[in-house]
Design a protein around this motif. Structure first.
Motif, PDB file in Angstrom:
ATOM      1  N   VAL A   1       0.836  -1.198   0.000  1.00  0.00           N
ATOM      2  CA  VAL A   1       0.000   0.000   0.000  1.00  0.00           C
ATOM      3  C   VAL A   1       0.869   1.245   0.000  1.00  0.00           C
ATOM      4  O   VAL A   1       0.637   2.182  -0.752  1.00  0.00           O
ATOM      5  CB  VAL A   1      -0.958  -0.005   1.212  1.00  0.00           C
ATOM      6  CG1 VAL A   1      -1.789   1.282   1.245  1.00  0.00           C
ATOM      7  CG2 VAL A   1      -1.890  -1.220   1.162  1.00  0.00           C
ATOM      8  N   GLU A   2       1.890   1.257   0.845  1.00  0.00           N
ATOM      9  CA  GLU A   2       2.771   2.413   0.968  1.00  0.00           C
ATOM     10  C   GLU A   2       4.213   1.971   0.715  1.00  0.00           C
ATOM     11  O   GLU A   2       4.759   1.149   1.464  1.00  0.00           O
ATOM     12  CB  GLU A   2       2.632   3.025   2.360  1.00  0.00           C
ATOM     13  CG  GLU A   2       1.204   3.508   2.650  1.00  0.00           C
ATOM     14  CD  GLU A   2       0.936   3.665   4.139  1.00  0.00           C
ATOM     15  OE1 GLU A   2       1.830   3.328   4.946  1.00  0.00           O
ATOM     16  OE2 GLU A   2      -0.162   4.113   4.492  1.00  0.00           O
ATOM     17  N   GLY A   3       4.819   2.513  -0.322  1.00  0.00           N
ATOM     18  CA  GLY A   3       6.160   2.094  -0.696  1.00  0.00           C
ATOM     19  C   GLY A   3       7.183   2.317   0.389  1.00  0.00           C
ATOM     20  O   GLY A   3       8.073   1.483   0.604  1.00  0.00           O
ATOM     21  N   GLU A   4       7.079   3.416   1.099  1.00  0.00           N
ATOM     22  CA  GLU A   4       8.050   3.713   2.155  1.00  0.00           C
ATOM     23  C   GLU A   4       8.009   2.649   3.252  1.00  0.00           C
ATOM     24  O   GLU A   4       9.055   2.191   3.733  1.00  0.00           O
ATOM     25  CB  GLU A   4       7.769   5.086   2.753  1.00  0.00           C
ATOM     26  CG  GLU A   4       8.781   5.490   3.817  1.00  0.00           C
ATOM     27  CD  GLU A   4       8.539   6.901   4.342  1.00  0.00           C
ATOM     28  OE1 GLU A   4       9.385   7.395   5.106  1.00  0.00           O
ATOM     29  OE2 GLU A   4       7.498   7.492   3.986  1.00  0.00           O
ATOM     30  N   ALA A   5       6.803   2.229   3.646  1.00  0.00           N
ATOM     31  CA  ALA A   5       6.672   1.215   4.691  1.00  0.00           C
ATOM     32  C   ALA A   5       7.264  -0.120   4.227  1.00  0.00           C
ATOM     33  O   ALA A   5       7.898  -0.839   5.007  1.00  0.00           O
ATOM     34  CB  ALA A   5       5.203   1.043   5.076  1.00  0.00           C
TER      35      ALA A   5
ATOM     36  N   LEU B   1       9.284   4.505  -3.371  1.00  0.00           N
ATOM     37  CA  LEU B   1       8.941   5.504  -2.362  1.00  0.00           C
ATOM     38  C   LEU B   1       7.740   6.346  -2.784  1.00  0.00           C
ATOM     39  O   LEU B   1       6.967   6.819  -1.945  1.00  0.00           O
ATOM     40  CB  LEU B   1      10.139   6.420  -2.100  1.00  0.00           C
ATOM     41  CG  LEU B   1      11.200   5.911  -1.133  1.00  0.00           C
ATOM     42  CD1 LEU B   1      12.388   6.864  -1.108  1.00  0.00           C
ATOM     43  CD2 LEU B   1      10.627   5.747   0.266  1.00  0.00           C
ATOM     44  N   ALA B   2       7.563   6.523  -4.080  1.00  0.00           N
ATOM     45  CA  ALA B   2       6.462   7.346  -4.593  1.00  0.00           C
ATOM     46  C   ALA B   2       5.127   6.608  -4.609  1.00  0.00           C
ATOM     47  O   ALA B   2       4.087   7.230  -4.846  1.00  0.00           O
ATOM     48  CB  ALA B   2       6.797   7.843  -5.998  1.00  0.00           C
ATOM     49  N   LEU B   3       5.136   5.294  -4.355  1.00  0.00           N
ATOM     50  CA  LEU B   3       3.899   4.522  -4.389  1.00  0.00           C
ATOM     51  C   LEU B   3       3.111   4.686  -3.098  1.00  0.00           C
ATOM     52  O   LEU B   3       3.659   4.525  -2.005  1.00  0.00           O
ATOM     53  CB  LEU B   3       4.205   3.034  -4.607  1.00  0.00           C
ATOM     54  CG  LEU B   3       4.818   2.626  -5.946  1.00  0.00           C
ATOM     55  CD1 LEU B   3       5.187   1.144  -5.921  1.00  0.00           C
ATOM     56  CD2 LEU B   3       3.847   2.917  -7.082  1.00  0.00           C
ATOM     57  N   ASN B   4       1.840   4.991  -3.235  1.00  0.00           N
ATOM     58  CA  ASN B   4       0.945   5.054  -2.070  1.00  0.00           C
ATOM     59  C   ASN B   4      -0.477   4.856  -2.570  1.00  0.00           C
ATOM     60  O   ASN B   4      -1.135   5.789  -3.019  1.00  0.00           O
ATOM     61  CB  ASN B   4       1.071   6.387  -1.333  1.00  0.00           C
ATOM     62  CG  ASN B   4       0.315   6.378  -0.013  1.00  0.00           C
ATOM     63  OD1 ASN B   4      -0.578   5.550   0.197  1.00  0.00           O
ATOM     64  ND2 ASN B   4       0.662   7.282   0.884  1.00  0.00           N
TER      65      ASN B   4
END
Length: 258
Positions: free
Chosen positions: A135-139, A184-187
């Motif tokens: 769902v969230e690239g950073e996570a 990182l840009a994926l959300n």
């Protein structure tokens, strides 16, 4: 199973077609792998899922993204935009070879996020099945970093610590800076638009990021269902990946949609 190469001569991709058994359905299924170490963990489950779907009359296609597996390209050439285009080519290949009228996408982790992007960029889909989606690239990157740290503590000569943003490798796989920035840009929970097709989220356990995605999709009014499928056995990631219950749930969802 029928292995093949498809795409352009400069960017050949490797795929495997699982022909429909018995009465053929008008909908085919493209399976979208995850990335990095999760590709290795899920290969068996994807192969089994392809067989289950084929026995239900679906033509199924699974493939390696450019720069991964048996497809052309070097690992450092992998990019999100490239892999999204690969999904579109895989769907076109399945339709050209089999004549199916519609295509459903099933993606695991990063593959789920890529499938959403492919649908948003114009790929007509009968349905989307997001299996334990990123769902969230950073996570997700933080999860990989934590796994790397745990692995380092078990090595005889641990490597010096370095920030995630400067690492070119994680968990034994090349992870170039450009790909890291893409992820990182994926959300998905902040996606301003969403494909106007039925979306199924299939997961073994409730997670805050899944709840955020569900809340986001409910505001759009688009058809969406969250399916919680408890893990079998002792639990944990391996149990979830090899869960017959989850694979059967995905198969049933696609049968009902078709």
């Amino acid at each position: 199973m029928t292995p093949c190469f498809f795409g352009s001569a400069e960017r050949q991709l490797f795929g495997i077609h699982h022909p429909a058994q018995g009465a053929e359905r008008a909908t085919g299924v493209v399976l979208c792998y995850p990335a990095a170490q999760e590709y290795m963990l899920t290969h068996w489950a994807f192969r089994k899922l392809a067989g289950m779907l084929a026995r239900e009359g679906f033509h199924v296609f699974r493939f390696d993204y450019y720069g991964t597996g048996d497809s052309a390209g070097e690992v450092h050439e992998g990019r999100v935009a490239t892999w999204v285009q690969d999904i579109r080519q895989a769907a076109n290949e399945l339709q050209d070879v089999t004549g199916v009228q519609r295509v459903a996408l099933v993606g695991f982790r990063l593959g789920a996020a890529l499938a959403v992007r492919a649908a948003l960029e114009g790929l007509s889909t009968a349905s989307l099945v997001l299996w334990e989606p990123l769902v969230e690239g950073e996570a997700w990157l933080q999860e990989l970093e934590l796994l790397q740290q745990r692995r380092d503590t078990r090595t005889l000569f641990p490597r010096p610590e370095s920030p995630l943003e400067v690492r070119e490798e994680l968990l034994g796989f090349a992870f170039p800076r450009a790909l890291r920035d893409d992820i990182l840009a994926l959300n998905l929970a902040a996606q301003p638009s969403w494909p106007s097709t039925r979306t199924h989220l299939v997961a073994a356990a409730a997670k805050p990021e899944y709840q955020r995605l569900q809340a986001h999709l409910e505001t759009t009014g688009l058809p969406f269902q969250h399916h919680l499928v408890p893990e079998e056995g002792a639990g944990g990631q391996e149990s979830a990946l090899l869960s017959n219950r989850i694979l059967q749930t995905i198969t049933t969802l696609l049968k009902e949609a078709a």
